[in-house]
Write an enzyme that holds these catalytic residues in place. Sequence first.
Site, PDB file in Angstrom:
ATOM      1  N   GLN A 313       0.835  -1.205   0.000  1.00  0.00           N
ATOM      2  CA  GLN A 313       0.000   0.000   0.000  1.00  0.00           C
ATOM      3  C   GLN A 313       0.875   1.263   0.000  1.00  0.00           C
ATOM      4  O   GLN A 313       0.564   2.254  -0.645  1.00  0.00           O
ATOM      5  CB  GLN A 313      -0.939  -0.020   1.215  1.00  0.00           C
ATOM      6  CG  GLN A 313      -1.689   1.262   1.484  1.00  0.00           C
ATOM      7  CD  GLN A 313      -2.608   1.664   0.333  1.00  0.00           C
ATOM      8  OE1 GLN A 313      -3.005   0.831  -0.475  1.00  0.00           O
ATOM      9  NE2 GLN A 313      -2.910   2.949   0.232  1.00  0.00           N
ATOM     10  N   GLU A 314       1.994   1.207   0.717  1.00  0.00           N
ATOM     11  CA  GLU A 314       2.866   2.379   0.827  1.00  0.00           C
ATOM     12  C   GLU A 314       3.591   2.662  -0.489  1.00  0.00           C
ATOM     13  O   GLU A 314       3.639   3.806  -0.940  1.00  0.00           O
ATOM     14  CB  GLU A 314       3.913   2.164   1.932  1.00  0.00           C
ATOM     15  CG  GLU A 314       3.348   2.036   3.349  1.00  0.00           C
ATOM     16  CD  GLU A 314       2.797   3.351   3.902  1.00  0.00           C
ATOM     17  OE1 GLU A 314       2.972   4.391   3.257  1.00  0.00           O
ATOM     18  OE2 GLU A 314       2.164   3.317   4.973  1.00  0.00           O
ATOM     19  N   SER A 315       4.200   1.634  -1.075  1.00  0.00           N
ATOM     20  CA  SER A 315       5.137   1.896  -2.171  1.00  0.00           C
ATOM     21  C   SER A 315       5.030   0.939  -3.354  1.00  0.00           C
ATOM     22  O   SER A 315       5.856   1.010  -4.260  1.00  0.00           O
ATOM     23  CB  SER A 315       6.560   1.781  -1.630  1.00  0.00           C
ATOM     24  OG  SER A 315       6.807   0.417  -1.295  1.00  0.00           O
TER      25      SER A 315
END
Length: 474
Positions: A313-315
């Site tokens: 989700q972050e990267s």
Amino acid sequence: MESTRASRNAASWRLGTAATAALLLATCESPPSLLEQIKTTGELRVVTRNSPTTFYIGRDAVLGPEYDLARGFAARLGVDLRIYTADQFWQILPDVMTGRAHLAAAGLTVTPPRLDLVEFGPVYQRVEAQVIYKLGTGRPRTLRDLLGGRLEVVSGSSHAGLLERVRYREPLLTWIESPAADVEELVAKVASGEIDYTIVDSNEFAVTQHFYPEARVAFPLGPAGSLAWALPLGEDTSLREQVSAYFAELTASGELDRLLNRYYYYAGDFDYVGSRAFVRHFDARLPRYREYFMEAEETTGIDWRLLAAMGYQESHWNPDAVSPTGVRGIMMLTETTAAMVGVADRVDPRLSILGGAQYFTRVLRKIPERIAEPDRTWLALAAYNIGFGHLEDARILTEIAGKNPDDWEDVREHLPLLSQKKWYQRTRRGYARGWEPVYYVDNVRRYYDMLEWMTAGDSMDPIILEPVQELASR
Ligand code: GLU
């Protein structure tokens, strides 16, 4: 093959008869009811099938909506649950009819022909049978469009029955019924182009589609159907009454919705591009970082797949990711956070992952331990995203509204209020982009579920399915 199956059934039938005879001798009066038999033996036998909407074995837990329902029912009766999967779909009903299983919890559709064989419990979910095709091959809109294509369904399924019923409309329609296949396999075959069409229940497709984004819904076939447990026919209503009471309680308390929501909350919210990318990155990127996520699990005790879902989700598992606000790396740490958890180089994948896990653990520890899982984890994820203080504010707003601040669903509903003046004015920390953690947690949960399902078989050798299934008896 046939004879093995027949003799195995015969053997279990004999066993069943012997057990009943012993009970008869013991009571010397009217034969014990099914419910009495279950209570005497202390064991509820349930037949199911393996799919993300019924029953599957995760890393260290048995999962699936039917499993959860069956476990709750066994607990209510005060007996152990013995759940097993039928080798083939068509064996499920015969197992109920012969008494090998007390009931089937297998995502079964109530159909008229089946009503001659078994009795159904209360309906717990409504589904549509959907014709599935492969994106880019031309969407069929009617039965006629399927002519000449290769259509395959699971034999003994309600979908095979449905095709029989509509055949009069298209007498030239042909299809294959495969005894060994399951729905996910057929969807995979459509996605790879091996077959042209299959038919799947809408609930199953909503989950499965995330793994096979090329597969699409062409059109629904027939009217909406109802899913229910299958129980033996006959005058003995003892078990059926308990099942009805159980579902009535689950419905009244809202527990049924909560339970289904745990598995289906993102159904219907399908993001084609996103899911296709996820599957691609699962193969191409995750293998490079998986060991670091696992190392992070060792040091923090947090399931590596949850951490990997956060990283995605972050990267999108890209170590060079950088955002305009200056966060960077696989776990997108801010400079402050990185310093706090001792990460010297945020672009180093291993350090980023270990640091992110470390930071998440700190956040999790702040969430009161009395809050039950999985809500505690979802609340921690929201705090990780928006900050602990804002989450606290949202929990206070939740409480003011008369809802439960320890329940993620309730807090999820109130988080977006943090971006509305009339609400954030009443909070301690003021404005926040309250819809962001909602989006964040929804996505992480979706990726987490996908990872759970995609890695479920990793530690499981199909040949040792029997002992693994023992896990499922409690
Ligand atoms: N609800 C369907 C049935 O009862 C499930 C079939 C399947 O998924 O294989 O037949």
